[in-house]
Write a protein that holds these residues in place. Structure first.
Motif, PDB file in Angstrom:
ATOM      1  N   GLN A  47      -9.245 -31.536  23.640  1.00  0.00           N
ATOM      2  CA  GLN A  47      -8.714 -30.125  22.804  1.00  0.00           C
ATOM      3  C   GLN A  47      -9.648 -29.423  22.695  1.00  0.00           C
ATOM      4  O   GLN A  47     -10.928 -29.593  22.366  1.00  0.00           O
ATOM      5  CB  GLN A  47      -8.205 -31.129  21.627  1.00  0.00           C
ATOM      6  CG  GLN A  47      -7.488 -29.852  20.670  1.00  0.00           C
ATOM      7  CD  GLN A  47      -6.758 -30.537  19.542  1.00  0.00           C
ATOM      8  OE1 GLN A  47      -6.672 -31.555  19.427  1.00  0.00           O
ATOM      9  NE2 GLN A  47      -6.454 -29.660  18.639  1.00  0.00           N
ATOM     10  N   GLN A  48      -9.254 -28.139  23.178  1.00  0.00           N
ATOM     11  CA  GLN A  48     -10.374 -27.032  22.916  1.00  0.00           C
ATOM     12  C   GLN A  48      -9.616 -26.051  21.796  1.00  0.00           C
ATOM     13  O   GLN A  48      -8.683 -25.427  22.157  1.00  0.00           O
ATOM     14  CB  GLN A  48     -10.479 -26.286  24.167  1.00  0.00           C
ATOM     15  CG  GLN A  48     -11.433 -25.223  24.466  1.00  0.00           C
ATOM     16  CD  GLN A  48     -11.778 -24.543  25.691  1.00  0.00           C
ATOM     17  OE1 GLN A  48     -10.796 -24.570  26.462  1.00  0.00           O
ATOM     18  NE2 GLN A  48     -12.743 -24.098  25.953  1.00  0.00           N
ATOM     19  N   ASP A  49     -10.663 -26.203  20.775  1.00  0.00           N
ATOM     20  CA  ASP A  49     -10.096 -25.291  19.619  1.00  0.00           C
ATOM     21  C   ASP A  49     -10.480 -23.804  19.825  1.00  0.00           C
ATOM     22  O   ASP A  49     -11.129 -23.402  20.732  1.00  0.00           O
ATOM     23  CB  ASP A  49     -10.510 -25.905  18.228  1.00  0.00           C
ATOM     24  CG  ASP A  49     -12.123 -25.860  18.384  1.00  0.00           C
ATOM     25  OD1 ASP A  49     -12.795 -26.788  17.631  1.00  0.00           O
ATOM     26  OD2 ASP A  49     -12.661 -24.976  18.924  1.00  0.00           O
ATOM     27  N   PRO A  50      -9.962 -23.116  18.687  1.00  0.00           N
ATOM     28  CA  PRO A  50     -10.170 -21.619  18.914  1.00  0.00           C
ATOM     29  C   PRO A  50     -11.536 -21.211  19.097  1.00  0.00           C
ATOM     30  O   PRO A  50     -11.767 -20.112  19.455  1.00  0.00           O
ATOM     31  CB  PRO A  50      -9.484 -21.060  17.832  1.00  0.00           C
ATOM     32  CG  PRO A  50      -8.297 -21.980  17.333  1.00  0.00           C
ATOM     33  CD  PRO A  50      -8.899 -23.322  17.778  1.00  0.00           C
ATOM     34  N   GLY A  51     -12.652 -21.823  18.570  1.00  0.00           N
ATOM     35  CA  GLY A  51     -13.764 -21.644  18.497  1.00  0.00           C
ATOM     36  C   GLY A  51     -14.379 -22.112  19.773  1.00  0.00           C
ATOM     37  O   GLY A  51     -15.465 -22.028  20.127  1.00  0.00           O
ATOM     38  N   MET A  52     -13.500 -22.563  20.656  1.00  0.00           N
ATOM     39  CA  MET A  52     -13.867 -22.920  22.188  1.00  0.00           C
ATOM     40  C   MET A  52     -14.762 -24.210  22.384  1.00  0.00           C
ATOM     41  O   MET A  52     -14.896 -24.370  23.560  1.00  0.00           O
ATOM     42  CB  MET A  52     -14.636 -21.719  22.635  1.00  0.00           C
ATOM     43  CG  MET A  52     -14.060 -20.440  22.978  1.00  0.00           C
ATOM     44  SD  MET A  52     -12.319 -20.548  24.070  1.00  0.00           S
ATOM     45  CE  MET A  52     -11.720 -19.236  23.737  1.00  0.00           C
ATOM     46  N   GLU A  53     -14.889 -25.114  21.431  1.00  0.00           N
ATOM     47  CA  GLU A  53     -15.750 -26.291  21.456  1.00  0.00           C
ATOM     48  C   GLU A  53     -14.520 -27.257  22.240  1.00  0.00           C
ATOM     49  O   GLU A  53     -13.369 -27.372  21.582  1.00  0.00           O
ATOM     50  CB  GLU A  53     -16.278 -26.684  20.262  1.00  0.00           C
ATOM     51  CG  GLU A  53     -17.344 -27.678  20.363  1.00  0.00           C
ATOM     52  CD  GLU A  53     -18.027 -27.749  19.153  1.00  0.00           C
ATOM     53  OE1 GLU A  53     -17.912 -26.887  18.253  1.00  0.00           O
ATOM     54  OE2 GLU A  53     -18.750 -28.917  18.855  1.00  0.00           O
ATOM     55  N   LEU A  54     -14.925 -28.136  22.983  1.00  0.00           N
ATOM     56  CA  LEU A  54     -14.110 -29.319  23.698  1.00  0.00           C
ATOM     57  C   LEU A  54     -14.377 -30.592  22.943  1.00  0.00           C
ATOM     58  O   LEU A  54     -15.475 -30.757  22.734  1.00  0.00           O
ATOM     59  CB  LEU A  54     -14.393 -29.389  25.159  1.00  0.00           C
ATOM     60  CG  LEU A  54     -13.944 -28.369  25.816  1.00  0.00           C
ATOM     61  CD1 LEU A  54     -15.092 -27.468  26.499  1.00  0.00           C
ATOM     62  CD2 LEU A  54     -13.233 -28.641  27.228  1.00  0.00           C
ATOM     63  N   HIS A  55     -13.479 -31.248  22.583  1.00  0.00           N
ATOM     64  CA  HIS A  55     -13.437 -32.557  22.033  1.00  0.00           C
ATOM     65  C   HIS A  55     -12.449 -33.674  22.772  1.00  0.00           C
ATOM     66  O   HIS A  55     -11.314 -33.273  22.877  1.00  0.00           O
ATOM     67  CB  HIS A  55     -12.995 -32.457  20.336  1.00  0.00           C
ATOM     68  CG  HIS A  55     -14.034 -31.859  19.636  1.00  0.00           C
ATOM     69  ND1 HIS A  55     -15.264 -32.075  19.366  1.00  0.00           N
ATOM     70  CD2 HIS A  55     -13.701 -30.334  19.254  1.00  0.00           C
ATOM     71  CE1 HIS A  55     -15.886 -30.909  18.592  1.00  0.00           C
ATOM     72  NE2 HIS A  55     -14.809 -29.956  18.530  1.00  0.00           N
TER      73      HIS A  55
END
Lengths: 112, 113
Positions: free
Chosen positions: A36-44
């Protein structure tokens, strides 16, 4: 370009809808992953699978579920979508014993 | 716990100049390190990896990365930047004995003509 596909590429839906994001690969890879890539662009990492009938939860808690009935297919399902699920979802695959993950183009989900 | 840090949210360089995108890591044991690039509305594309051996790793599109064990760093470099290199760059470390990747927060590279 890796042979890993995601559909749909973009999806806008209303709250409460059930959705399935599709991921398929034609490389015969045993391992598959959902990020999942959140609006802050970090991937989890939210889900992964090391083979048919094997699924595990990743590092980031997610209300989604996955299944792995066929080697090439790793769909992700949200039973009841909420605005907090708005994100980009990236699927990846890897050959057993391999090192490198190959990523699909992603699905950008917006829940209104 | 294993982690990856990319200290710069954005790096700006002029076309033709060398570029560096920084990455530091924290792992137990020997790290497997990766760089990926993401263009707008696209998935991640693999650039290069370090597993073992030579500390200077060469990858796609003229990129290279230098592994420095003492500084726990794996900086991405290119001798001469192109406008088309403008994208979002991710450093990642592989969790040993699993396939899981831990990503840094990403660095936006902006190359101006």
């Amino acid at each position: 370009e890796a042979d890993i596909y995601q559909t749909p590429r973009y999806l806008v839906i209303g709250t409460g809808k059930k959705i399935t994001l599709e991921c398929s690969q034609t490389m015969g890879h045993d391992k598959m992953y959902w990020y999942q890539q959140d609006p802050g662009m970090e991937l989890h990492l939210i889900h992964y699978s090391y083979g048919v009938n094997s699924t595990e939860k990743g590092d980031l808690s997610s209300e989604s579920t996955v299944s792995r009935i066929r080697t090439e297919h790793f769909p992700l399902t949200l039973e009841s979508a909420r605005p907090s699920h708005t994100s980009q979802y990236l699927c990846a695959s890897e050959l057993a014993g391999g090192i490198e993950q190959f990523f699909g183009p992603g699905t950008r989900l917006t829940v209104l | 716990a294993q982690s990856v840090a990319q200290p710069e949210d954005q790096v700006n360089v002029a076309e033709g100049n060398p570029l560096t995108v920084k990455c530091t890591y924290s792992v137990s044991g020997n790290p497997y390190l990766f760089w990926y690039v993401q263009y707008p509305n696209r998935g991640l594309q693999f650039l290069l990896k370090y597993i073992t051996g030579d500390n200077l790793v060469k990858g796609s599109y003229g990129f290279e990365a230098e592994f420095n064990k003492s500084q726990t760093s794996f900086h991405l470099k290119k001798p001469s930047a192109l406008v088309s290199d403008s994208a979002l760059y991710f450093c990642a470390v592989r969790v040993l004995n699993t396939g899981k990747l831990i990503f840094g927060q990403g660095t936006t590279l902006q190359v101006k003509p």
